[in-house]
Enzyme design. Structure first.
Site, PDB file in Angstrom:
ATOM      1  N   ASP A  76     -10.804  -9.155   7.537  1.00  0.00           N
ATOM      2  CA  ASP A  76     -12.212  -9.036   7.144  1.00  0.00           C
ATOM      3  C   ASP A  76     -12.869 -10.419   7.065  1.00  0.00           C
ATOM      4  O   ASP A  76     -14.029 -10.591   7.444  1.00  0.00           O
ATOM      5  CB  ASP A  76     -12.350  -8.342   5.784  1.00  0.00           C
ATOM      6  CG  ASP A  76     -12.359  -6.828   5.923  1.00  0.00           C
ATOM      7  OD1 ASP A  76     -12.155  -6.333   7.047  1.00  0.00           O
ATOM      8  OD2 ASP A  76     -12.571  -6.141   4.912  1.00  0.00           O
ATOM      9  N   ASP A 125      -2.703 -17.965   1.426  1.00  0.00           N
ATOM     10  CA  ASP A 125      -3.914 -18.494   0.768  1.00  0.00           C
ATOM     11  C   ASP A 125      -4.475 -19.678   1.549  1.00  0.00           C
ATOM     12  O   ASP A 125      -5.695 -19.820   1.712  1.00  0.00           O
ATOM     13  CB  ASP A 125      -3.650 -18.843  -0.704  1.00  0.00           C
ATOM     14  CG  ASP A 125      -2.398 -19.681  -0.909  1.00  0.00           C
ATOM     15  OD1 ASP A 125      -1.536 -19.711   0.001  1.00  0.00           O
ATOM     16  OD2 ASP A 125      -2.266 -20.319  -1.974  1.00  0.00           O
ATOM     17  N   ASP A 145      -5.275  -7.164   5.584  1.00  0.00           N
ATOM     18  CA  ASP A 145      -6.509  -6.480   5.201  1.00  0.00           C
ATOM     19  C   ASP A 145      -7.587  -7.526   4.861  1.00  0.00           C
ATOM     20  O   ASP A 145      -8.729  -7.468   5.337  1.00  0.00           O
ATOM     21  CB  ASP A 145      -6.192  -5.606   3.977  1.00  0.00           C
ATOM     22  CG  ASP A 145      -7.246  -4.552   3.712  1.00  0.00           C
ATOM     23  OD1 ASP A 145      -8.257  -4.527   4.433  1.00  0.00           O
ATOM     24  OD2 ASP A 145      -7.064  -3.765   2.770  1.00  0.00           O
ATOM     25  N   TYR A 197       0.820  -1.218   0.000  1.00  0.00           N
ATOM     26  CA  TYR A 197       0.000   0.000   0.000  1.00  0.00           C
ATOM     27  C   TYR A 197       0.853   1.267   0.000  1.00  0.00           C
ATOM     28  O   TYR A 197       0.378   2.347  -0.294  1.00  0.00           O
ATOM     29  CB  TYR A 197      -0.958   0.027   1.210  1.00  0.00           C
ATOM     30  CG  TYR A 197      -2.035  -1.036   1.149  1.00  0.00           C
ATOM     31  CD1 TYR A 197      -2.312  -1.721  -0.024  1.00  0.00           C
ATOM     32  CD2 TYR A 197      -2.787  -1.353   2.271  1.00  0.00           C
ATOM     33  CE1 TYR A 197      -3.301  -2.696  -0.081  1.00  0.00           C
ATOM     34  CE2 TYR A 197      -3.781  -2.332   2.231  1.00  0.00           C
ATOM     35  CZ  TYR A 197      -4.023  -2.999   1.050  1.00  0.00           C
ATOM     36  OH  TYR A 197      -4.998  -3.955   0.997  1.00  0.00           O
ATOM     37  N   LYS A 234       3.569 -15.407   1.613  1.00  0.00           N
ATOM     38  CA  LYS A 234       3.585 -16.201   0.371  1.00  0.00           C
ATOM     39  C   LYS A 234       5.041 -16.372  -0.059  1.00  0.00           C
ATOM     40  O   LYS A 234       5.472 -15.848  -1.084  1.00  0.00           O
ATOM     41  CB  LYS A 234       2.776 -15.477  -0.720  1.00  0.00           C
ATOM     42  CG  LYS A 234       1.282 -15.484  -0.498  1.00  0.00           C
ATOM     43  CD  LYS A 234       0.609 -16.773  -0.943  1.00  0.00           C
ATOM     44  CE  LYS A 234       0.604 -16.919  -2.445  1.00  0.00           C
ATOM     45  NZ  LYS A 234       0.058 -18.251  -2.840  1.00  0.00           N
TER      46      LYS A 234
END
Ligand code: NAD
Length: 368
Positions: free
Chosen positions: A254, A226, A250, A142, A193
């Site tokens: 959620d 993942d 993020d 970001y 990852k």
């Protein structure tokens, strides 16, 4: 008794309505002799723009920097859709995060047994769920440079975001996660990852070293992000603390949040670097926004903000026992069948913001 300075920034929409319930809790804790909290109140978001032409004034920023902790309600709303980008309500929140250097975002996903049926997952998977997601908040994709869209000509463009992490950024977020785990169930999953990203390789290496050198008593498991997303809906109760980068955090926070039911129930904390006394700058806020659709009607759910205040007591004011009692009072009130409209259920009584606050205070009084 130690006295703490807390800056209240109720903000816009339902922010002032839910913050009013926290103010009543502060008065209650003071009257009971449980906590001495000096509060100041200031503006942030659209209301600050209306008053000062900016989403947070210099004076409010100075107060935030001088306080032991900051509690924020919510910012934004359609009224300010047209204001210049740099003065939009969210700019106040971003400035607070930046100037207080809040790099660690803590998002608990707690499923109160009384609300387990509101989850999109089966009751047995979520009943009693208690996960803490620790998201790196100031680095990663970001913020990494270059971040641009380049015109290549002939109708083609190239968009670039850059994922960057340096050793110290990973060390400090890993430290927050291991410290938290020690106060919980002593288990950390580190999600990245490393199979396809260099930042994942470094993340894995640094977390492994911090663990080995300083936290060998905590169980550490590495998990691909993942797979972590899959496991969160498959068997969420296998997790205690999950530490991950800005982007994965993020998404995963959620996802975990939805396992618990409603937006009106979700608290959060953002922490900065520890000073010489081990104290961190901190901002506590509900995950939800300003809910303009219900603002001013007295029906907003105050639990996310009250639970954020409990986190403030635990992490900034060393008042873990009072925080535990507030969380138990919330669970008790839900068990009694009281619900605000957003979490209403057949057979339960629907109450407004103030009545929910009254019920939580009454449960605390009974305990006291
Ligand atoms: P929202 O979270 O404000 O509302 C989404 C839905 O959830 C609405 O139907 C709302 O009524 C409901 N809801 C949210 N909190 C609730 C509560 N405590 N009790 C009962 N119901 C609740 O998200 P949105 O509608 O996308 O955004 C509204 C405004 O809030 C926008 O201006 C947005 O930019 C801003 N926002 C601010 C923050 C923040 O301050 N941290 C976060 C998200 C959105």
């Amino acid at each position: 008794m130690t006295s703490y300075k807390l800056l209240l920034l109720p903000g816009d929409g339902i922010g002032p309505e839910v913050m009013a319930e926290v103010e009543r809790l502060i008065a209650w804790a003071d009257a009971q002799g449980l906590a001495k909290i000096e509060t100041e109140t200031d503006l942030v978001g659209g209301c600050a723009y209306d008053a000062h032409g900016e989403a947070i004034s210099e004076a409010a920023m100075m107060r935030a920097l001088a306080a032991n902790a900051v509690m924020l309600g919510a910012v934004g709303g359609p009224k300010w859709d047209g204001v210049p980008y740099d003065q939009r309500p969210e700019a106040g929140l971003l400035r607070l995060r930046k100037d207080l250097e809040l790099f660690a975002n803590l998002r608990p996903a707690i499923c109160y047994p009384a609300l387990a049926d509101a989850s999109s997952l089966k009751r047995e998977l979520v009943d009693g769920l208690d996960i803490m997601i620790v998201r790196e908040l100031t680095g990663g994709v970001y913020f990494g440079e270059p971040k641009e869209i380049v015109d290549l000509g002939k109708g083609q463009k190239r968009a670039v975001d850059t994922q960057v992490y340096e050793t110290n950024e990973i060390e400090r977020i890993a430290t927050v996660a291991f410290e938290l785990a020690r106060k919980r169930s002593n288990l950390v999953h580190s999600a990245e990852k490393r199979n396809v990203m260099k930042t994942g390789v470094l993340w894995n290496e640094v977390v492994t070293r911090v663990h080995k050198e300083h936290y060998p008593d905590v169980t550490l498991q590495h998990i691909l992000a993942d797979n972590c997303a899959m496991q969160l809906v498959r068997r969420p109760k296998q997790f205690d603390v999950i530490v991950t980068d800005n982007l994965f955090g993020d998404m995963l926070s959620d996802e975990a949040a939805m396992a618990t039911g409603s937006l009106g129930m979700l608290p959060s904390a953002s922490l900065g670097e520890a000073d010489a006394r081990g104290k961190r700058r901190a901002l506590y806020e509900p995950v939800h926004g300003s809910a303009p659709d219900i603002a001013g009607r007295g029906i907003a759910n105050p639990i996310a903000t009250i639970a954020s205040f409990a986190m403030c007591l635990r992490y900034s004011f060393d008042l873990g026992e009072v925080a535990d009692n507030i969380e138990r009072a919330i669970a008790h009130v839900l068990d009694q069948g009281l619900r605000t409209a957003d979490i209403s259920q057949d057979g339960c009584k629907t109450v407004g913001t103030r009545e929910m606050g009254d019920a939580i205070l009454a449960a605390l009084d009974r305990k006291a």
